[in-house]
Design a protein around this motif. Structure first.
Motif, PDB file in Angstrom:
ATOM      1  N   LYS A 205      37.180 -23.219   0.413  1.00 30.52           N
ATOM      2  CA  LYS A 205      37.185 -21.766   0.205  1.00 30.52           C
ATOM      3  C   LYS A 205      38.035 -21.104   1.270  1.00 30.52           C
ATOM      4  CE  LYS A 205      32.676 -21.657  -1.957  1.00 30.52           C
ATOM      5  NZ  LYS A 205      31.318 -21.142  -1.912  1.00 30.52           N
ATOM      6  N   ALA A 206      39.286 -21.522   1.329  1.00 29.09           N
ATOM      7  CA  ALA A 206      40.210 -20.979   2.325  1.00 29.09           C
ATOM      8  C   ALA A 206      41.558 -20.745   1.664  1.00 29.09           C
ATOM      9  CB  ALA A 206      40.363 -21.945   3.493  1.00 29.09           C
ATOM     10  N   GLU A 207      42.166 -19.633   2.008  1.00 35.61           N
ATOM     11  CA  GLU A 207      43.533 -19.374   1.565  1.00 35.61           C
ATOM     12  C   GLU A 207      44.456 -20.022   2.582  1.00 35.61           C
ATOM     13  OE1 GLU A 207      46.599 -15.668   1.017  1.00 35.61           O
ATOM     14  OE2 GLU A 207      44.470 -15.276   0.780  1.00 35.61           O
ATOM     15  N   ILE A 208      45.306 -20.928   2.108  1.00 36.00           N
ATOM     16  CA  ILE A 208      46.177 -21.675   3.013  1.00 36.00           C
ATOM     17  C   ILE A 208      47.304 -20.780   3.509  1.00 36.00           C
ATOM     18  CG2 ILE A 208      47.680 -23.685   3.256  1.00 36.00           C
ATOM     19  CD1 ILE A 208      44.717 -24.350   2.757  1.00 36.00           C
ATOM     20  N   THR A 209      47.423 -20.732   4.826  1.00 34.66           N
ATOM     21  CA  THR A 209      48.532 -20.029   5.466  1.00 34.66           C
ATOM     22  C   THR A 209      49.205 -21.018   6.412  1.00 34.66           C
ATOM     23  OG1 THR A 209      47.071 -19.231   7.221  1.00 34.66           O
ATOM     24  CG2 THR A 209      47.406 -17.761   5.331  1.00 34.66           C
ATOM     25  N   ASP A 210      50.367 -20.671   6.919  1.00 32.22           N
ATOM     26  CA  ASP A 210      51.071 -21.568   7.837  1.00 32.22           C
ATOM     27  C   ASP A 210      50.154 -21.961   8.994  1.00 32.22           C
ATOM     28  OD1 ASP A 210      53.393 -21.554   6.361  1.00 32.22           O
ATOM     29  OD2 ASP A 210      54.305 -19.930   7.491  1.00 32.22           O
ATOM     30  N   GLY A 211      50.227 -23.217   9.380  1.00 34.24           N
ATOM     31  CA  GLY A 211      49.431 -23.705  10.491  1.00 34.24           C
ATOM     32  C   GLY A 211      48.247 -24.553  10.076  1.00 34.24           C
TER      33      GLY A 211
ATOM     34  N   TYR B 130      50.744 -31.166   7.427  1.00 30.81           N
ATOM     35  CA  TYR B 130      50.852 -29.715   7.582  1.00 30.81           C
ATOM     36  C   TYR B 130      51.172 -29.096   6.233  1.00 30.81           C
ATOM     37  CZ  TYR B 130      50.477 -30.338  12.543  1.00 30.81           C
ATOM     38  OH  TYR B 130      49.985 -30.652  13.791  1.00 30.81           O
ATOM     39  N   LEU B 131      50.342 -28.142   5.827  1.00 27.76           N
ATOM     40  CA  LEU B 131      50.469 -27.519   4.513  1.00 27.76           C
ATOM     41  C   LEU B 131      51.269 -26.225   4.595  1.00 27.76           C
ATOM     42  CD1 LEU B 131      46.794 -28.069   3.328  1.00 27.76           C
ATOM     43  CD2 LEU B 131      48.794 -29.486   2.836  1.00 27.76           C
ATOM     44  N   GLU B 132      51.998 -25.951   3.529  1.00 29.51           N
ATOM     45  CA  GLU B 132      52.784 -24.721   3.458  1.00 29.51           C
ATOM     46  C   GLU B 132      51.896 -23.552   3.041  1.00 29.51           C
ATOM     47  OE1 GLU B 132      56.213 -25.125   0.983  1.00 29.51           O
ATOM     48  OE2 GLU B 132      56.701 -27.099   1.803  1.00 29.51           O
ATOM     49  N   SER B 133      52.238 -22.382   3.514  1.00 31.02           N
ATOM     50  CA  SER B 133      51.504 -21.167   3.183  1.00 31.02           C
ATOM     51  C   SER B 133      51.471 -20.972   1.679  1.00 31.02           C
ATOM     52  CB  SER B 133      52.162 -19.969   3.859  1.00 31.02           C
ATOM     53  OG  SER B 133      51.420 -18.808   3.625  1.00 31.02           O
ATOM     54  N   GLY B 134      50.302 -20.612   1.148  1.00 33.67           N
ATOM     55  CA  GLY B 134      50.156 -20.297  -0.268  1.00 33.67           C
ATOM     56  C   GLY B 134      49.859 -21.477  -1.165  1.00 33.67           C
ATOM     57  N   ILE B 135      49.847 -22.699  -0.624  1.00 33.32           N
ATOM     58  CA  ILE B 135      49.570 -23.867  -1.457  1.00 33.32           C
ATOM     59  C   ILE B 135      48.124 -23.814  -1.949  1.00 33.32           C
ATOM     60  CG2 ILE B 135      48.814 -25.427   0.386  1.00 33.32           C
ATOM     61  CD1 ILE B 135      50.518 -27.592  -0.984  1.00 33.32           C
ATOM     62  N   THR B 136      47.898 -24.170  -3.216  1.00 36.33           N
ATOM     63  CA  THR B 136      46.546 -24.155  -3.761  1.00 36.33           C
ATOM     64  C   THR B 136      46.079 -25.541  -4.189  1.00 36.33           C
ATOM     65  OG1 THR B 136      47.375 -23.605  -5.963  1.00 36.33           O
ATOM     66  CG2 THR B 136      46.692 -21.764  -4.558  1.00 36.33           C
ATOM     67  N   GLU B 137      47.016 -26.494  -4.330  1.00 37.37           N
ATOM     68  CA  GLU B 137      46.662 -27.863  -4.702  1.00 37.37           C
ATOM     69  C   GLU B 137      47.522 -28.845  -3.913  1.00 37.37           C
ATOM     70  OE1 GLU B 137      45.607 -27.022  -9.395  1.00 37.37           O
ATOM     71  OE2 GLU B 137      47.280 -28.311  -8.878  1.00 37.37           O
ATOM     72  N   TYR B 138      46.891 -29.942  -3.520  1.00 36.48           N
ATOM     73  CA  TYR B 138      47.618 -30.973  -2.802  1.00 36.48           C
ATOM     74  C   TYR B 138      47.005 -32.311  -3.195  1.00 36.48           C
ATOM     75  CZ  TYR B 138      50.181 -33.352   0.853  1.00 36.48           C
ATOM     76  OH  TYR B 138      51.043 -34.187   1.524  1.00 36.48           O
ATOM     77  N   THR B 139      47.831 -33.329  -3.386  1.00 40.31           N
ATOM     78  CA  THR B 139      47.342 -34.652  -3.771  1.00 40.31           C
ATOM     79  C   THR B 139      47.638 -35.663  -2.670  1.00 40.31           C
ATOM     80  OG1 THR B 139      47.697 -34.162  -6.116  1.00 40.31           O
ATOM     81  CG2 THR B 139      47.479 -36.481  -5.514  1.00 40.31           C
ATOM     82  N   VAL B 140      46.639 -36.464  -2.352  1.00 39.76           N
ATOM     83  CA  VAL B 140      46.744 -37.530  -1.356  1.00 39.76           C
ATOM     84  C   VAL B 140      46.561 -38.855  -2.086  1.00 39.76           C
ATOM     85  CG1 VAL B 140      45.648 -38.559   0.671  1.00 39.76           C
ATOM     86  CG2 VAL B 140      45.839 -36.085   0.499  1.00 39.76           C
TER      87      VAL B 140
END
Length: 85
Positions: free
Chosen positions: A40-46, A67-77
């Motif tokens: 439950k977090a909005e991804i921002t830089d950092g 390190y995730l980019e700002s605004g990303i909502t999905e990421y696959t590992v």
């Protein structure tokens, strides 16, 4: 909100993977049967993502901190099949 999906080399979901999302504090989560952990977090830089533990029979061989980019909502590992060495 953002989702992290954990899959094996064949693209099948992997349940029971402990991951965490960190910026100022860390938020741990475990993947469900669908291989997805929701934050439950909005991804921002950092923000950085880390794989903490894998279920038996799997290992994670990627970057220790992603390190995730700002605004990303999905990421696959992707995990590798096999025991940790």
């Amino acid at each position: 909100m953002s989702e992290v999906k954990v899959v094996d080399a064949s693209g099948n979901p992997v349940a029971g993977v402990m991951i965490q999302l960190c910026k100022d504090t860390c938020i741990p989560a475990k993947t469900g049967e669908d291989g997805v952990a929701t934050f439950k977090a909005e991804i921002t830089d950092g923000y950085k993502l880390s794989v903490l533990t894998c279920p038996e029979g799997y290992t994670y061989e990627g970057e220790s901190e992603i390190y995730l980019e700002s605004g990303i909502t999905e990421y696959t590992v992707e995990l590798s099949e096999g025991s940790a060495k």
